[in-house]
Design a protein around this motif. Structure first.
Motif, mmCIF file in Angstrom:
data_model
loop_
_atom_site.group_PDB
_atom_site.id
_atom_site.type_symbol
_atom_site.label_atom_id
_atom_site.label_comp_id
_atom_site.label_asym_id
_atom_site.label_seq_id
_atom_site.Cartn_x
_atom_site.Cartn_y
_atom_site.Cartn_z
ATOM 1 N N VAL A 295 -3.504 -0.452 -18.646
ATOM 2 C CA VAL A 295 -3.530 -1.583 -17.735
ATOM 3 C C VAL A 295 -2.076 -1.845 -17.361
ATOM 4 C CG1 VAL A 295 -4.016 -4.031 -17.444
ATOM 5 C CG2 VAL A 295 -5.640 -2.580 -18.673
ATOM 6 N N VAL A 296 -1.807 -1.867 -16.066
ATOM 7 C CA VAL A 296 -0.456 -2.089 -15.569
ATOM 8 C C VAL A 296 -0.411 -3.472 -14.944
ATOM 9 C CG1 VAL A 296 1.349 -1.255 -14.016
ATOM 10 C CG2 VAL A 296 -0.230 0.386 -15.071
ATOM 11 N N VAL A 297 0.529 -4.296 -15.406
ATOM 12 C CA VAL A 297 0.739 -5.622 -14.841
ATOM 13 C C VAL A 297 2.106 -5.604 -14.162
ATOM 14 C CG1 VAL A 297 0.920 -8.091 -15.298
ATOM 15 C CG2 VAL A 297 -0.645 -6.682 -16.656
ATOM 16 N N CYS A 298 2.114 -5.986 -12.909
ATOM 17 C CA CYS A 298 3.360 -5.971 -12.137
ATOM 18 C C CYS A 298 4.033 -7.338 -12.171
ATOM 19 C CB CYS A 298 3.075 -5.551 -10.697
ATOM 20 S SG CYS A 298 2.549 -3.820 -10.573
ATOM 21 N N ALA A 299 5.309 -7.335 -11.844
ATOM 22 C CA ALA A 299 6.114 -8.560 -11.887
ATOM 23 C C ALA A 299 5.567 -9.643 -10.957
ATOM 24 C CB ALA A 299 7.562 -8.244 -11.540
ATOM 25 N N ASP A 300 4.935 -9.253 -9.848
ATOM 26 C CA ASP A 300 4.404 -10.246 -8.908
ATOM 27 C C ASP A 300 2.964 -10.656 -9.216
ATOM 28 O OD1 ASP A 300 2.961 -8.044 -8.019
ATOM 29 O OD2 ASP A 300 3.767 -8.086 -5.977
ATOM 30 N N GLY A 301 2.461 -10.259 -10.405
ATOM 31 C CA GLY A 301 1.129 -10.674 -10.837
ATOM 32 C C GLY A 301 0.027 -9.683 -10.547
ATOM 33 N N GLY A 302 0.308 -8.634 -9.806
ATOM 34 C CA GLY A 302 -0.705 -7.617 -9.540
ATOM 35 C C GLY A 302 -1.087 -6.882 -10.810
ATOM 36 N N GLU A 303 -2.352 -6.504 -10.907
ATOM 37 C CA GLU A 303 -2.838 -5.811 -12.101
ATOM 38 C C GLU A 303 -3.768 -4.685 -11.681
ATOM 39 O OE1 GLU A 303 -5.702 -6.969 -15.789
ATOM 40 O OE2 GLU A 303 -3.992 -8.306 -15.431
ATOM 41 N N ASP B 104 3.820 -5.269 -5.206
ATOM 42 C CA ASP B 104 4.209 -4.375 -6.300
ATOM 43 C C ASP B 104 3.150 -3.312 -6.582
ATOM 44 O OD1 ASP B 104 6.650 -5.632 -6.660
ATOM 45 O OD2 ASP B 104 6.026 -6.770 -8.425
ATOM 46 N N ILE B 105 1.886 -3.658 -6.439
ATOM 47 C CA ILE B 105 0.814 -2.665 -6.639
ATOM 48 C C ILE B 105 0.922 -1.577 -5.579
ATOM 49 C CG2 ILE B 105 -1.686 -2.291 -6.500
ATOM 50 C CD1 ILE B 105 -0.874 -3.477 -9.165
#
Length: 139
Positions: free
Chosen positions: A47-55, A84-85
């Motif tokens: 699971v990848v969580v990006c700095a801008d909240g995208g997952e 970011d995603i």
């Protein structure tokens, strides 16, 4: 919960499946500034969580082994798309040598390298070439 599935597939110049660049994909996952958290579900499933909240959920069978590494499967909820995603998706495609298809029966691919446009001779139309995350977001 409804999730969209995207497939990154790697092809050689002759149109056959090829291995993606494992080290480049690992580098994107391990060192990208826009990834705030990478949670392994197992050796090749994250699971990848990006700095801008995208997952996004990412399955990369073959990434950590010697077996074939022809595809990356991505699962995302429709409301999770962020800048970011899109950047992550573009970087995985560009650095790993993958083309994007949004379904197995899709009639076109999206690619990031000009030479990849000729890698898919069986498709009814040439792949769409994108040169940046912004281009990808429009595609």
């Amino acid at each position: 919960m409804q999730r969209d599935m995207l497939i990154l597939a790697c092809h050689a110049a002759d149109g056959h499946f090829a291995d993606g660049d494992r080290s480049a994909v690992r580098l994107v996952l391990d060192q990208s500034h826009y990834i705030s958290h990478l949670a392994p579900l197992n050796m090749e499933h994250f699971v990848v969580v990006c700095a801008d909240g995208g997952e996004i959920e990412l399955r990369a069978q073959g990434l950590e082994s010697k077996r074939s590494f022809h595809r990356i499967e991505l699962f995302i909820t429709p409301d999770s798309w962020t800048s970011d995603i899109v950047t992550l998706l573009f970087d995985l495609m560009h650095q790993g040598g993958f083309g994007l298809v949004n379904a197995l029966d899709s009639q076109y691919f999206i690619v990031t390298h000009p030479q990849q446009v000729s890698y898919f001779p069986w498709l009814p139309a040439a792949p769409l070439l994108v040169r940046s995350p912004r281009d990808l977001s429009y595609a």
